[in-house]
Write an enzyme that holds these catalytic residues in place. Structure first.
Site, mmCIF file in Angstrom:
data_model
loop_
_atom_site.group_PDB
_atom_site.id
_atom_site.type_symbol
_atom_site.label_atom_id
_atom_site.label_comp_id
_atom_site.label_asym_id
_atom_site.label_seq_id
_atom_site.Cartn_x
_atom_site.Cartn_y
_atom_site.Cartn_z
ATOM 1 N N LEU A 186 8.272 -0.581 -1.568
ATOM 2 C CA LEU A 186 8.541 0.898 -2.256
ATOM 3 C C LEU A 186 8.082 2.009 -1.502
ATOM 4 O O LEU A 186 6.441 2.254 -2.872
ATOM 5 C CB LEU A 186 9.714 0.903 -2.992
ATOM 6 C CG LEU A 186 10.834 0.479 -3.964
ATOM 7 C CD1 LEU A 186 10.772 0.750 -5.568
ATOM 8 C CD2 LEU A 186 11.535 0.355 -3.050
ATOM 9 N N PRO A 187 8.107 2.328 -0.577
ATOM 10 C CA PRO A 187 6.462 2.904 -0.059
ATOM 11 C C PRO A 187 5.694 4.277 0.122
ATOM 12 O O PRO A 187 6.020 5.316 0.509
ATOM 13 C CB PRO A 187 6.660 2.531 1.946
ATOM 14 C CG PRO A 187 8.675 2.796 1.270
ATOM 15 C CD PRO A 187 8.750 2.066 0.565
ATOM 16 N N CYS A 188 5.627 4.102 -1.300
ATOM 17 C CA CYS A 188 5.224 5.458 -1.202
ATOM 18 C C CYS A 188 3.586 6.563 -1.126
ATOM 19 O O CYS A 188 3.542 7.484 -0.964
ATOM 20 C CB CYS A 188 4.761 5.895 -3.090
ATOM 21 S SG CYS A 188 3.588 3.886 -3.704
ATOM 22 N N HIS A 189 3.080 5.022 -0.175
ATOM 23 C CA HIS A 189 2.666 5.688 0.307
ATOM 24 C C HIS A 189 2.813 6.270 1.282
ATOM 25 O O HIS A 189 1.709 6.734 2.306
ATOM 26 C CB HIS A 189 1.012 5.006 1.123
ATOM 27 C CG HIS A 189 1.869 3.455 1.520
ATOM 28 N ND1 HIS A 189 2.943 2.717 1.287
ATOM 29 C CD2 HIS A 189 2.145 3.353 3.212
ATOM 30 C CE1 HIS A 189 3.627 1.858 1.753
ATOM 31 N NE2 HIS A 189 3.029 1.699 3.220
ATOM 32 N N ARG A 190 3.526 6.185 2.471
ATOM 33 C CA ARG A 190 4.636 6.820 3.977
ATOM 34 C C ARG A 190 4.601 8.333 2.520
ATOM 35 O O ARG A 190 5.066 9.199 3.954
ATOM 36 C CB ARG A 190 5.552 6.844 4.405
ATOM 37 C CG ARG A 190 5.642 4.671 4.141
ATOM 38 C CD ARG A 190 6.837 4.278 4.684
ATOM 39 N NE ARG A 190 6.255 2.656 5.498
ATOM 40 C CZ ARG A 190 7.615 2.095 5.194
ATOM 41 N NH1 ARG A 190 8.258 2.628 4.951
ATOM 42 N NH2 ARG A 190 6.816 0.427 5.304
#
EC number: 2.1.1.63
Length: 178
Positions: free
Chosen positions: A136-140
């Site tokens: 779940l790409p919170c880095h994006r």
């Protein structure tokens, strides 16, 4: 869903270019991915090394898909996910899954995606508590001005993940992929 749910979680580790990740799952799905250093450490009471049954399959699938991601051959994940959080947190985390590989969104865009355009601070807090980073790409999620704002695994890891995905040019201090 309760955040204080006391399940037995099976854990495994995966060596990656950003360090050793700790993975935790049960028969319901993947529950946690932890970076080598987490801003919000998780209570590992009830976590046991090794796995059996469906949890073992989920951990093996997760390791394979994450390895493919770091090798540059996977852009999307197909895993049974079972994060635990408040209804609001779950809405934010589900919205993260819609941010395309190689793209970035602002916190405002994420807030609008869950129909809470004035809740940017709460969205940021939920983003920071994401138990399944990378998948779940919170880095994006970045600042409206393009800055790489806070990240649970640390800004060098956030920068490295965005470089891997082509959202930032290669090179620089956060290029952990050499």
């Amino acid at each position: 869903m309760s955040m204080q749910h006391m399940d037995i979680l099976y854990m495994d580790t995966l060596d990656t270019p950003i360090g050793t990740l700790v993975l935790a799952a049960d028969a319901e799905g993947l529950r946690h991915i932890e970076f080598p250093s987490n801003r919000h450490p998780v209570d590992r009471a009830g976590w046991v090394p090794g796995a059996e049954g469906m949890a073992a399959e989920i951990l093996a699938m997760t390791s394979r898909q994450l390895s493919e991601y770091f090798d540059g051959t996977r852009r999307d994940f197909d895993l049974p996910l079972a994060p635990r959080g408040t209804e609001f947190q779950l809405r934010v985390w589900n919205a993260l899954a819609t941010i395309p590989f190689g793209a970035t969104w602002s916190y405002g865009a994420l807030a609008r995606a869950i129909d809470k355009p004035d809740a940017m601070r709460a969205v940021g807090a939920a983003n920071g508590r994401n138990p399944l980073p990378i998948v779940l790409p919170c880095h994006r999620v970045i600042g409206a001005d393009g800055s790489l704002t806070g990240f649970g695994g640390g800004l060098p890891i956030k920068e490295a993940l965005l470089r891997l995905e082509g959202a930032l040019p290669a090179g620089g201090s956060g290029d952990l992929f050499g």
